[in-house]
Design a protein around this motif. Structure first.
Motif, short mmCIF file in Angstrom:
data_model
loop_
_atom_site.label_atom_id
_atom_site.label_comp_id
_atom_site.label_asym_id
_atom_site.label_seq_id
_atom_site.Cartn_x
_atom_site.Cartn_y
_atom_site.Cartn_z
N SER A 144 61.46 32.62 30.31
CA SER A 144 60.53 33.37 29.48
C SER A 144 59.96 34.55 30.25
O SER A 144 59.74 34.48 31.46
CB SER A 144 59.38 32.46 29.04
OG SER A 144 58.34 33.19 28.43
N LYS A 145 59.72 35.66 29.50
CA LYS A 145 59.08 36.83 30.11
C LYS A 145 57.72 36.48 30.68
O LYS A 145 57.32 36.94 31.75
CB LYS A 145 58.88 37.92 29.05
CG LYS A 145 60.11 38.48 28.41
CD LYS A 145 59.68 39.48 27.33
CE LYS A 145 60.82 39.92 26.45
NZ LYS A 145 60.36 40.77 25.33
N SER A 146 56.97 35.65 29.95
CA SER A 146 55.57 35.43 30.27
C SER A 146 55.35 34.38 31.36
O SER A 146 54.26 34.28 31.89
CB SER A 146 54.80 35.02 29.01
OG SER A 146 55.33 33.82 28.48
N ARG A 147 56.37 33.60 31.68
CA ARG A 147 56.18 32.50 32.64
C ARG A 147 56.53 32.87 34.07
O ARG A 147 56.37 32.05 34.98
CB ARG A 147 57.03 31.29 32.21
CG ARG A 147 56.57 30.69 30.89
CD ARG A 147 57.45 29.54 30.45
NE ARG A 147 57.02 28.99 29.18
CZ ARG A 147 57.66 28.05 28.50
NH1 ARG A 147 58.76 27.52 29.00
NH2 ARG A 147 57.21 27.61 27.35
N GLY A 148 57.03 34.07 34.28
CA GLY A 148 57.38 34.49 35.63
C GLY A 148 58.47 33.65 36.26
O GLY A 148 58.51 33.48 37.49
N ASN A 149 59.38 33.12 35.44
CA ASN A 149 60.41 32.21 35.94
C ASN A 149 61.81 32.75 35.73
O ASN A 149 62.78 32.00 35.70
CB ASN A 149 60.27 30.85 35.27
CG ASN A 149 60.53 30.91 33.77
OD1 ASN A 149 60.76 31.97 33.20
ND2 ASN A 149 60.49 29.75 33.13
N ALA A 150 61.93 34.08 35.59
CA ALA A 150 63.23 34.68 35.32
C ALA A 150 63.41 35.94 36.14
O ALA A 150 62.45 36.64 36.46
CB ALA A 150 63.36 35.01 33.83
N VAL A 151 64.66 36.23 36.48
CA VAL A 151 64.98 37.45 37.23
C VAL A 151 65.08 38.61 36.25
O VAL A 151 65.99 38.66 35.42
CB VAL A 151 66.31 37.29 37.99
CG1 VAL A 151 66.66 38.61 38.70
CG2 VAL A 151 66.22 36.15 38.99
N ALA A 152 64.13 39.53 36.34
CA ALA A 152 64.14 40.70 35.46
C ALA A 152 65.29 41.63 35.85
O ALA A 152 65.68 41.72 37.02
CB ALA A 152 62.81 41.45 35.57
N LEU A 153 65.83 42.33 34.85
CA LEU A 153 66.93 43.25 35.12
C LEU A 153 66.48 44.36 36.07
O LEU A 153 67.29 44.89 36.83
CB LEU A 153 67.44 43.87 33.81
CG LEU A 153 68.00 42.88 32.79
CD1 LEU A 153 68.48 43.64 31.55
CD2 LEU A 153 69.13 42.04 33.38
N GLY A 154 65.20 44.68 36.03
CA GLY A 154 64.68 45.74 36.89
C GLY A 154 64.11 45.24 38.21
O GLY A 154 63.55 46.03 38.97
N ALA A 155 64.27 43.94 38.50
CA ALA A 155 63.73 43.39 39.75
C ALA A 155 64.52 43.93 40.94
O ALA A 155 65.71 44.25 40.84
CB ALA A 155 63.81 41.86 39.73
N THR A 156 63.87 44.00 42.11
CA THR A 156 64.57 44.41 43.32
C THR A 156 65.37 43.24 43.87
O THR A 156 65.18 42.08 43.47
CB THR A 156 63.58 44.87 44.40
OG1 THR A 156 62.79 43.73 44.81
CG2 THR A 156 62.65 45.96 43.87
N ALA A 157 66.25 43.54 44.81
CA ALA A 157 67.05 42.49 45.44
C ALA A 157 66.15 41.48 46.16
O ALA A 157 66.39 40.27 46.13
CB ALA A 157 68.05 43.10 46.41
N ASP A 158 65.09 41.96 46.81
CA ASP A 158 64.17 41.07 47.52
C ASP A 158 63.40 40.18 46.55
O ASP A 158 63.20 38.98 46.81
CB ASP A 158 63.19 41.88 48.37
CG ASP A 158 63.86 42.48 49.61
OD1 ASP A 158 64.96 42.02 49.97
OD2 ASP A 158 63.28 43.41 50.20
N GLU A 159 62.94 40.77 45.45
CA GLU A 159 62.24 39.97 44.43
C GLU A 159 63.15 38.88 43.88
O GLU A 159 62.73 37.74 43.68
CB GLU A 159 61.77 40.87 43.28
CG GLU A 159 60.62 41.78 43.64
CD GLU A 159 60.34 42.81 42.55
OE1 GLU A 159 59.19 43.31 42.50
OE2 GLU A 159 61.25 43.13 41.75
N THR A 160 64.41 39.24 43.67
CA THR A 160 65.39 38.27 43.16
C THR A 160 65.58 37.13 44.14
O THR A 160 65.57 35.96 43.77
CB THR A 160 66.73 38.99 42.90
OG1 THR A 160 66.53 40.00 41.92
CG2 THR A 160 67.79 38.01 42.43
N ALA A 161 65.75 37.47 45.41
CA ALA A 161 65.96 36.44 46.43
C ALA A 161 64.76 35.51 46.52
O ALA A 161 64.91 34.28 46.63
CB ALA A 161 66.23 37.10 47.78
#
Length: 358
Positions: A228-245
């Motif tokens: 979910s967008k609101s739960r902070g439990n997904a990798v956003a398409l615009g996330a950085t590589a570090d945020e994803t990791a």
């Protein structure tokens, strides 16, 4: 254009129809007009990509005419304030462009900018009962999860408003998940009732749109719950590589060190395996077998590398578009103009059929 089917949509029937429709899409893409969209409530993520975005691009590349609505009015159905709305609208457009949506072939527009579309809501509401609106599963679910102290009247208009979204452009095909079939059935009901009341069988105003059921993969969020967008439990398409990791490192797994792909008994592990497989274009069982007894840490490294490699070109395109905000405004302005022209033509047909042109 009339629909090829005229019976209510059931789950098994919808699957059968979708198979027929897929064949027709390959042979006659020009016969279809597709309506899809999103509410601007936050950043799109990998669940959106594999669930809907890649299919929109696929249909576009087949030659199907597409209308892509940013449903900003619908944000108000379940919340008191539409926070950061302009930012979210721009973010959706950036994501659309980054994944391959071509504004020359797919019309991107916002709800609030199309007066004639919204004017269809009034005659459409006259064609359905309060009971029909209230028992819609999506409305009931939204009410149950609403953050408002009281449910607004706008919430109950949601299904009829969605019918206006689809029918304003004479959409005859709507990609949906199984849970959205009741929504589409009400749209078909509204189209049929309008035609019965105001038009003729030989010259209907609206098509009865068909459902194109997608085989969207079930990806859980990193906390093991619904992505979910609101739960902070997904990798956003615009996330950085570090945020994803960082997000994947914190993903929930289980105590079994040996990695297998068993969605029924190991859902969190299976979701991570599936995500890596989708990004690598491999089978989940193969990905799991390669990791084997190396454990959850190795699984998360595999997922992180796969996701970051997969998203790299999307992120690069997104950054390039983000650097030119005037182009984003141009895309939306042109899309709104195109959608307005279509909506005004449809509203004129509706008013003519209702004998309300004065």
């Amino acid at each position: 254009m009339t629909t090829m089917f005229d019976t209510p949509i059931g789950t098994s029937a919808a699957h059968a129809r979708s198979m027929v429709l897929e064949e027709r899409l390959r042979r006659e893409p020009e016969r279809f007009r597709v309506l899809t969209g999103d509410r601007p409530t936050g950043r799109l993520h990998l669940g959106h990509y594999f669930g809907t975005l890649h299919n929109r691009v696929r249909l576009q590349e087949l030659g199907v005419e597409g209308f892509l609505i940013i449903a900003d009015y619908q944000v108000l159905t379940d919340r008191d304030v539409a926070d950061r709305l302009a930012e979210h609208v721009e973010g959706l457009i950036l994501d659309y462009l980054a994944v391959g949506i071509d504004p020359a072939r797919t019309t991107i527009f916002t709800h609030s900018a199309i007066p004639a579309l919204n004017q269809l809501l009034l005659p459409f509401l006259s064609l359905v009962s309060v009971a029909e609106l209230g028992r819609n599963p999506t409305v009931k679910d939204e009410i149950a999860h609403s953050r408002q102290a009281a449910v607004s009247g706008l919430m109950f208009t949601y299904p009829a408003h969605q019918a206006a979204d689809i029918l304003f452009c004479k959409g005859n095909l709507v990609p949906v998940g199984q849970d959205q079939l009741p929504h589409l059935e009400l749209t078909r009901t509204i189209a049929r009732r309008f035609n019965d009341r105001y038009a003729t069988a030989a010259d209907p105003v609206f098509p009865e749109p068909d459902a194109l059921l997608s085989a969207a993969p079930l990806l859980l969020g990193t906390d093991g719950t619904k992505m979910s967008k609101s739960r902070g439990n997904a990798v956003a398409l615009g996330a950085t590589a570090d945020e994803t990791a960082r997000l994947i490192r914190g993903a929930k797994t289980d105590a079994d060190r040996h990695i297998t792909y068993e969605p029924a008994t190991r859902p969190e592990v299976a979701s991570l395996v599936l995500l890596a497989a989708l990004c690598l274009n491999r089978e989940p069982d193969q990905v799991a077998a390669d990791i084997g007894g190396a454990g959850a840490a190795a699984l998360k490294r595999t997922v992180t590398e796969a996701v970051n490699e997969f998203l790299a070109p999307i992120r690069a395109r997104r950054a390039e578009y983000a650097a030119d905000r005037s182009y984003i405004r141009h895309v939306l302005r042109e899309g709104n103009e195109r959608a307005n022209a279509v909506a005004e033509t449809t509203l004129h047909e509706v008013r003519t059929a209702m004998k309300s042109l004065y």
